[in-house]
Design an enzyme around this catalytic site. Structure first.
Site, PDB file in Angstrom:
ATOM      1  N   LYS A 188     -48.111 -10.716 -28.812  1.00 29.84           N
ATOM      2  CA  LYS A 188     -48.868 -10.662 -29.801  1.00 29.84           C
ATOM      3  C   LYS A 188     -49.445  -9.363 -30.036  1.00 29.84           C
ATOM      4  O   LYS A 188     -50.204  -8.850 -29.252  1.00 29.84           O
ATOM      5  CB  LYS A 188     -50.017 -11.687 -29.732  1.00 29.84           C
ATOM      6  CG  LYS A 188     -51.213 -11.457 -30.523  1.00 29.84           C
ATOM      7  CD  LYS A 188     -51.134 -11.699 -32.056  1.00 29.84           C
ATOM      8  CE  LYS A 188     -52.581 -11.458 -32.697  1.00 29.84           C
ATOM      9  NZ  LYS A 188     -53.027 -10.073 -32.566  1.00 29.84           N
ATOM     10  N   GLY A 245     -57.630  -6.211 -23.847  1.00 28.75           N
ATOM     11  CA  GLY A 245     -58.571  -5.948 -25.109  1.00 28.75           C
ATOM     12  C   GLY A 245     -59.947  -6.184 -24.564  1.00 28.75           C
ATOM     13  O   GLY A 245     -60.351  -5.868 -23.558  1.00 28.75           O
ATOM     14  N   THR A 247     -63.933  -7.552 -23.791  1.00 28.43           N
ATOM     15  CA  THR A 247     -64.241  -8.406 -22.939  1.00 28.43           C
ATOM     16  C   THR A 247     -64.667  -9.760 -23.577  1.00 28.43           C
ATOM     17  O   THR A 247     -64.542 -11.075 -22.987  1.00 28.43           O
ATOM     18  CB  THR A 247     -65.664  -7.945 -22.127  1.00 28.43           C
ATOM     19  OG1 THR A 247     -65.133  -6.621 -21.350  1.00 28.43           O
ATOM     20  CG2 THR A 247     -66.049  -8.844 -21.209  1.00 28.43           C
ATOM     21  N   GLY A 250     -61.672 -11.797 -24.062  1.00 24.27           N
ATOM     22  CA  GLY A 250     -61.172 -11.978 -22.653  1.00 24.27           C
ATOM     23  C   GLY A 250     -61.780 -13.457 -22.232  1.00 24.27           C
ATOM     24  O   GLY A 250     -61.245 -14.462 -21.608  1.00 24.27           O
ATOM     25  N   GLU A 267     -57.013  -7.431 -18.606  1.00 22.30           N
ATOM     26  CA  GLU A 267     -57.509  -6.032 -18.461  1.00 22.30           C
ATOM     27  C   GLU A 267     -58.530  -5.895 -19.673  1.00 22.30           C
ATOM     28  O   GLU A 267     -57.989  -5.585 -20.967  1.00 22.30           O
ATOM     29  CB  GLU A 267     -56.461  -5.222 -18.441  1.00 22.30           C
ATOM     30  CG  GLU A 267     -56.471  -3.777 -17.960  1.00 22.30           C
ATOM     31  CD  GLU A 267     -56.983  -2.604 -18.959  1.00 22.30           C
ATOM     32  OE1 GLU A 267     -58.075  -2.434 -19.394  1.00 22.30           O
ATOM     33  OE2 GLU A 267     -55.808  -2.182 -19.604  1.00 22.30           O
ATOM     34  N   CYS A 301     -59.564   2.338 -22.747  1.00 23.97           N
ATOM     35  CA  CYS A 301     -60.349   1.355 -21.963  1.00 23.97           C
ATOM     36  C   CYS A 301     -60.949   2.156 -20.794  1.00 23.97           C
ATOM     37  O   CYS A 301     -61.934   1.966 -20.084  1.00 23.97           O
ATOM     38  CB  CYS A 301     -59.739   0.321 -21.379  1.00 23.97           C
ATOM     39  SG  CYS A 301     -58.094   0.560 -20.578  1.00 23.97           S
ATOM     40  N   GLU A 402     -69.372  -0.426 -24.481  1.00 17.22           N
ATOM     41  CA  GLU A 402     -68.361   0.373 -24.678  1.00 17.22           C
ATOM     42  C   GLU A 402     -68.135   0.797 -26.572  1.00 17.22           C
ATOM     43  O   GLU A 402     -68.195  -0.148 -27.291  1.00 17.22           O
ATOM     44  CB  GLU A 402     -66.960  -0.288 -24.566  1.00 17.22           C
ATOM     45  CG  GLU A 402     -65.944   0.266 -24.561  1.00 17.22           C
ATOM     46  CD  GLU A 402     -64.421  -0.665 -24.084  1.00 17.22           C
ATOM     47  OE1 GLU A 402     -63.573   0.063 -23.373  1.00 17.22           O
ATOM     48  OE2 GLU A 402     -64.465  -1.478 -24.379  1.00 17.22           O
TER      49      GLU A 402
END
Length: 507
Positions: A188, A245, A247, A250, A267, A301, A402
């Site tokens: 994806k 991608g 958090t 995730g 990650e 990242c 971030e």
């Protein structure tokens, strides 16, 4: 800030942009809505595709499970699977110029970077092929009248979900070990940057066809993550998901995986500290700090987005840093001298700008940047000037969240304990950079800081042979290296009885 006029360089034309998606080895229009992918430097439309829908995911997973179980694939010896990986690497090398140009057009990245990413992708397939051919299973110490063995087998179907910032290299880091492990893959890509993933899909399916292997081993399914990513992770035939991608996403995927008791590699985000001690080689540190946060336009990242400088050096270092940042060349990725290329999308550029506005509200001083560059050559692109901020406490949102753009926040520190306390005062733990001549101090700080990767007197250097991953909210598991390869397989123990006597329980 003065921004130099971009200098255009001759660029090979991208390969024909695909207008189909890949469902179980077949190229066709997806069942979802049409969407555009655009060039971040110019705003022009590169391609119009139809996204995958849940029916496409269902068919891809069903046919992938069948292909993964096909003896032509599942029983294929490791050195023959390695042939497939080498063939894919050779195909990437043969199309390197086209792939780099296509990724620059789709992501906005500078050609110097996309060329390196293409080489990295080919290297990932080659390293994984070598790891596969030399991977050993174990004859474990016996504890009785039996021989014990530890072997590895495929998981079956793997879902691989990647972000938009480095699609080709990121795809290779998931595809290569997943295929090496004997699996089928549902890939994806991000909706903003699907083109180079689809181009890679064509190379992989061509290699599968040439070797007489099932082409349903790979699907490339662009679309909205909340729909397609969710469908992949919840599909009962998918036995592992690997995700790179944000958090928040995730966490959502981890909850879905937990319901299935399915292994998951994550990650995730970062707010990585880069540290300049008082004894550092200043010239080396200045170059490293700028590269660490402003290369890739900060869309990384592991960007060193929090700068900690020893208080005795702080003012002098920051003044020189700002002067050099102001001289960075902002321009399109196709220009040979570009150092800071456009951001991936206008929506993302607006998000970065909103964070800088928030920093101003929090009391930050904007030492340089803090706006989009001016001029007709920038008007249509998603550009943002490299920005340096200071005057904020480490607790400020701008220092904690971030931003994923060319924005650096500088903070002083008093001593080693103060540094470690501030560096670790973050939900993230992905990376760290340390600039010092004192190897003892570097060792102490590297061991005390919460980070999965620590660079000492360098930054953003990667080796496919070295495991990579984060701590805390920066993720779970490791990619790369032998550990990363084995994470795409299941471990099984075998016991071989060596005694002719019946088991004593029966007598």
């Amino acid at each position: 800030m003065t921004v130099e006029q971009p200098v255009q360089a001759p660029v090979p034309a991208p390969e024909s942009t695909p207008d189909r998606i890949l469902v179980a080895g077949e190229w066709r229009r997806g069942g979802g809505d049409p969407f555009e992918t655009t060039d971040p430097a110019t705003g022009r439309t590169l391609a119009v595709l139809t996204a995958a829908d849940t029916a496409d995911v269902d068919e891809a997973a069903r046919r992938a499970a069948r292909a993964a179980a096909d003896p032509a694939w599942r029983a294929l010896p490791a050195h023959h699977r390695a042939r497939l990986l080498h063939r894919i690497a050779d195909a990437i090398d043969a199309r390197a110029a086209d792939l780099a140009a296509l990724q620059t057009a789709d992501t906005g990245k500078a050609l110097t970077e996309t060329r390196a990413l293409v080489a990295s992708a080919a290297g990932t397939f080659r390293y994984t092929a070598a790891a596969l051919e030399t991977a050993e299973e174990a004859l474990t110490p016996s504890r009785g009248p039996y021989v014990t063995m530890s072997v590895y087998e495929p998981i079956g179907v793997v879902g691989a979900i990647n972000p938009w910032n480095s699609p080709l290299a990121g795809d290779a880091q998931k595809l290569a070990p997943a295929l090496a492990g004997g699996n089928a893959v549902l890939l994806k890509p991000a909706e903003w940057t699907p083109l180079v993933s689809l181009a890679l899909g064509r190379l992989v399916t061509t290699a599968l066809t040439e070797l007489g292997l099932p082409t349903a081993l790979l699907s490339v399914l662009p679309g909205r993550g909340s729909l397609i990513g969710d469908a992949i992770v919840r599909d009962p035939r998918v036995g592992k998901v690997t995700f790179t991608g944000g958090t928040a996403t995730g966490r959502t995927l981890a909850h879905a995986a937990a319901e299935k008791l399915m292994p998951l590699s994550l990650e995730l985000g970062g707010k990585s500290p880069t540290v300049v001690l008082a004894d550092a080689d200043v010239e080396q540190a200045l170059a490293g700090v700028m590269f660490g946060v402003f290369s890739s336009s900060g869309q990384s990242c592991i960007a060193g987005s929090r700068l900690f400088v020893a208080r005795a050096l702080y003012d002098e270092f920051l003044a020189e840093l700002v002067a050099r940042v102001k001289a960075l060349r902002v321009g399109p990725g196709t220009a040979s001298d570009t150092q800071v290329a456009p951001l991936v999308h206008h929506e993302h550029r607006d998000s970065v700008a909103a964070y800088v506005d928030l920093a101003r509200e929090e009391g930050a001083r904007v030492l340089c940047g803090g706006a989009a560059p001016q001029g007709p050559e920038y008007a249509a692109g998603a550009y943002y000037l490299p920005t340096v901020l200071d005057g904020l406490p480490n607790s400020a949102r701008t220092c904690q969240e971030e931003i994923f753009g060319p924005v650096l926040v500088a903070l002083p520190f008093d001593d080693e304990d103060d540094l470690v306390r501030q560096a670790n005062a973050s939900v993230y733990g992905l990376a760290c950079g340390i600039w010092t001549r004192d190897h003892r101090a570097a060792w102490r700080i590297a061991r005390r800081v919460d980070a999965g990767t620590v660079w000492i007197n360098t930054y953003k250097q990667f080796s496919i042979s070295t495991p990579f991953g984060g701590m805390k909210d920066s993720g779970l598991g490791r990619e790369k290296g032998p550990v990363g390869f084995r994470s795409y397989q299941r471990q099984k123990s075998l016991y071989w009885g060596t005694s002719h006597a019946p088991l004593p329980w029966a007598h």
